[in-house]
Design a protein around this motif. Structure first.
Motif, short mmCIF file in Angstrom:
data_model
loop_
_atom_site.label_atom_id
_atom_site.label_comp_id
_atom_site.label_asym_id
_atom_site.label_seq_id
_atom_site.Cartn_x
_atom_site.Cartn_y
_atom_site.Cartn_z
N VAL A 159 -34.84 -34.15 -11.72
CA VAL A 159 -35.13 -33.43 -12.96
C VAL A 159 -34.24 -32.19 -13.03
CG1 VAL A 159 -36.94 -32.23 -14.27
CG2 VAL A 159 -37.56 -34.17 -12.79
N LEU A 160 -33.52 -32.06 -14.14
CA LEU A 160 -32.60 -30.91 -14.28
C LEU A 160 -33.34 -29.63 -14.68
CD1 LEU A 160 -29.66 -29.74 -14.54
CD2 LEU A 160 -29.83 -30.30 -16.96
N HIS A 161 -33.03 -28.53 -13.97
CA HIS A 161 -33.45 -27.18 -14.40
C HIS A 161 -32.41 -26.77 -15.43
CE1 HIS A 161 -36.38 -25.86 -11.28
NE2 HIS A 161 -35.80 -26.81 -10.58
N SER A 197 -35.76 -32.05 -8.00
CA SER A 197 -35.19 -31.35 -9.15
C SER A 197 -33.88 -30.72 -8.70
CB SER A 197 -36.16 -30.29 -9.67
OG SER A 197 -36.41 -29.34 -8.66
N PHE A 198 -33.02 -30.40 -9.67
CA PHE A 198 -31.74 -29.81 -9.28
C PHE A 198 -31.24 -28.80 -10.32
CE2 PHE A 198 -28.36 -31.93 -11.92
CZ PHE A 198 -29.15 -32.84 -12.61
N HIS A 199 -30.38 -27.90 -9.84
CA HIS A 199 -29.73 -26.89 -10.68
C HIS A 199 -28.24 -27.24 -10.70
CE1 HIS A 199 -32.95 -23.78 -10.64
NE2 HIS A 199 -33.25 -24.33 -9.48
N SER A 227 -26.41 -45.60 -30.20
CA SER A 227 -26.39 -44.14 -30.28
C SER A 227 -26.35 -43.46 -28.92
CB SER A 227 -27.61 -43.65 -31.07
OG SER A 227 -28.76 -44.27 -30.56
N ASP A 228 -26.85 -44.12 -27.87
CA ASP A 228 -26.78 -43.53 -26.52
C ASP A 228 -25.37 -43.61 -25.95
OD1 ASP A 228 -29.45 -42.91 -26.21
OD2 ASP A 228 -29.99 -44.76 -25.17
N PHE A 229 -24.58 -44.57 -26.46
CA PHE A 229 -23.33 -44.93 -25.79
C PHE A 229 -22.32 -43.78 -25.72
CE2 PHE A 229 -19.04 -46.64 -25.65
CZ PHE A 229 -19.11 -47.45 -24.52
N GLN A 254 -39.03 -53.92 -24.99
CA GLN A 254 -40.28 -53.33 -25.49
C GLN A 254 -40.24 -51.80 -25.52
OE1 GLN A 254 -43.78 -53.75 -22.93
NE2 GLN A 254 -42.48 -54.56 -21.33
N TYR A 255 -39.25 -51.19 -24.84
CA TYR A 255 -39.16 -49.73 -24.81
C TYR A 255 -37.91 -49.20 -25.52
CZ TYR A 255 -42.61 -50.44 -21.11
OH TYR A 255 -43.71 -50.83 -20.40
N SER A 256 -37.24 -50.06 -26.26
CA SER A 256 -35.93 -49.68 -26.80
C SER A 256 -36.02 -48.52 -27.80
CB SER A 256 -35.26 -50.88 -27.44
OG SER A 256 -36.09 -51.35 -28.47
N1 COD Z 1 -35.27 -47.07 -22.04
C1 COD Z 1 -34.24 -47.00 -21.17
N2 COD Z 1 -33.64 -45.84 -20.80
C2 COD Z 1 -34.14 -44.72 -21.32
C3 COD Z 1 -35.23 -44.69 -22.22
C4 COD Z 1 -35.80 -45.95 -22.59
N3 COD Z 1 -36.80 -46.03 -23.47
N4 COD Z 1 -35.48 -43.41 -22.57
C5 COD Z 1 -34.56 -42.66 -21.92
N5 COD Z 1 -33.76 -43.43 -21.17
C6 COD Z 1 -32.65 -43.03 -20.31
C7 COD Z 1 -31.63 -42.14 -21.03
O1 COD Z 1 -30.71 -42.92 -21.75
C8 COD Z 1 -31.00 -41.46 -19.85
O2 COD Z 1 -30.05 -42.30 -19.24
C9 COD Z 1 -32.16 -41.26 -18.88
O3 COD Z 1 -33.15 -42.20 -19.28
C10 COD Z 1 -32.76 -39.87 -18.86
O4 COD Z 1 -33.03 -39.46 -20.18
P1 COD Z 1 -33.44 -37.96 -20.51
O5 COD Z 1 -33.38 -37.82 -21.99
O6 COD Z 1 -34.73 -37.62 -19.84
O7 COD Z 1 -32.32 -37.09 -19.78
P2 COD Z 1 -30.99 -36.44 -20.35
O8 COD Z 1 -30.15 -37.46 -21.04
O9 COD Z 1 -31.36 -35.21 -21.10
O10 COD Z 1 -30.24 -36.02 -18.97
C11 COD Z 1 -29.03 -35.35 -19.02
C12 COD Z 1 -28.60 -34.86 -17.62
C13 COD Z 1 -29.66 -33.97 -17.02
C14 COD Z 1 -28.39 -36.05 -16.72
C15 COD Z 1 -27.24 -34.12 -17.82
O11 COD Z 1 -27.42 -33.10 -18.78
C16 COD Z 1 -26.72 -33.50 -16.54
O12 COD Z 1 -26.31 -34.20 -15.63
N6 COD Z 1 -26.72 -32.15 -16.46
C17 COD Z 1 -26.27 -31.41 -15.29
C18 COD Z 1 -24.97 -30.65 -15.58
C19 COD Z 1 -23.79 -31.59 -15.43
O13 COD Z 1 -23.48 -32.07 -14.36
N7 COD Z 1 -23.10 -31.85 -16.57
C20 COD Z 1 -21.97 -32.75 -16.58
C21 COD Z 1 -22.38 -34.21 -16.84
S1 COD Z 1 -23.11 -34.43 -18.46
#
Ligand code: COD
Length: 163
Positions: free
Chosen positions: A36-38, A69-71, A94-96, A123-125
């Motif tokens: 989990v990102l801080h 979790s990580f910073h 849209s995720d791509f 089912q979770y798309s």
């Molecule tokens: N079905 C399948 N996959 C899903 C679903 C679903 N229903 N819902 C979400 N997901 C996937 C997302 O596509 C994503 O791959 C993952 O689950 C996590 O989703 P989120 O929304 O909780 O997390 P994000 O996308 O906000 O995470 C972003 C990071 C924290 C990974 C990113 O910001 C990061 O790495 N930050 C650190 C700084 C860094 O290194 N930056 C450079 C790289 S971007």
């Protein structure tokens, strides 16, 4: 050598879509770290501690899954965990665009790191943390969308807010 993968995200909160990806990656890799990102630039709904606690409860039957979790930069955290694979989930087109940018920058920062994409379970798309919060705000039923622990915490939070 054991294969270690990191599944990073905001998980604000964890949904059944995330859990499906965690469970499936646990079948592919020896060890999966859900990280989990801080994030200082976003105001989260749940604190990092709350998100970690909910993830821990929701994955407590999955033997090879660790919650952390990580910073800072993901690639630096990966080094610390001795992991070379990032797991990400893909829902719609849209995720791509974002995922391609993120995978490219991570590979540029550390060419040894690979990003592994898993297609969502159909089912979770449509499921996202934001849509779940939107529905829960009106105290509507979110069962089947999130693990029970999250359902309870959402109810508590919104009951306090709407009081
Ligand atoms: N079905 C399948 N996959 C899903 C679903 C679903 N229903 N819902 C979400 N997901 C996937 C997302 O596509 C994503 O791959 C993952 O689950 C996590 O989703 P989120 O929304 O909780 O997390 P994000 O996308 O906000 O995470 C972003 C990071 C924290 C990974 C990113 O910001 C990061 O790495 N930050 C650190 C700084 C860094 O290194 N930056 C450079 C790289 S971007």
């Amino acid at each position: 050598m054991a294969s270690i993968a990191v599944y990073p995200g905001s998980f604000d909160p964890v949904t059944n879509g995330h859990l499906d990806i965690i469970e499936r990656s646990g079948k592919v890799f020896d060890h999966v770290v859900v990280a989990v990102l801080h994030n200082r630039s976003k105001t989260p709904f749940f604190s990092v501690d709350e998100r970690v606690a909910m993830l821990e409860e929701a994955t407590n039957t999955m033997g090879n899954v660790e919650i952390d979790s990580f910073h800072g930069l993901l690639v630096d955290y990966m080094k610390e965990k001795e992991a070379r694979t990032i797991v990400r989930g893909l829902r719609a087109v849209s995720d791509f665009e974002y995922e391609m940018q993120a995978a490219s920058i991570n590979r540029k920062l550390n060419p040894d790191i690979e990003t592994f994409f898993m297609m969502t379970n159909n089912q979770y798309s449509y499921l996202s943390s934001s849509i779940v919060k939107e529905v829960a705000k009106y105290e509507a039923n979110v069962s089947g969308l999130v693990p029970t622990v999250v359902e309870k915490e959402l109810l508590k939070k919104f009951a306090n807010e709407n009081r």
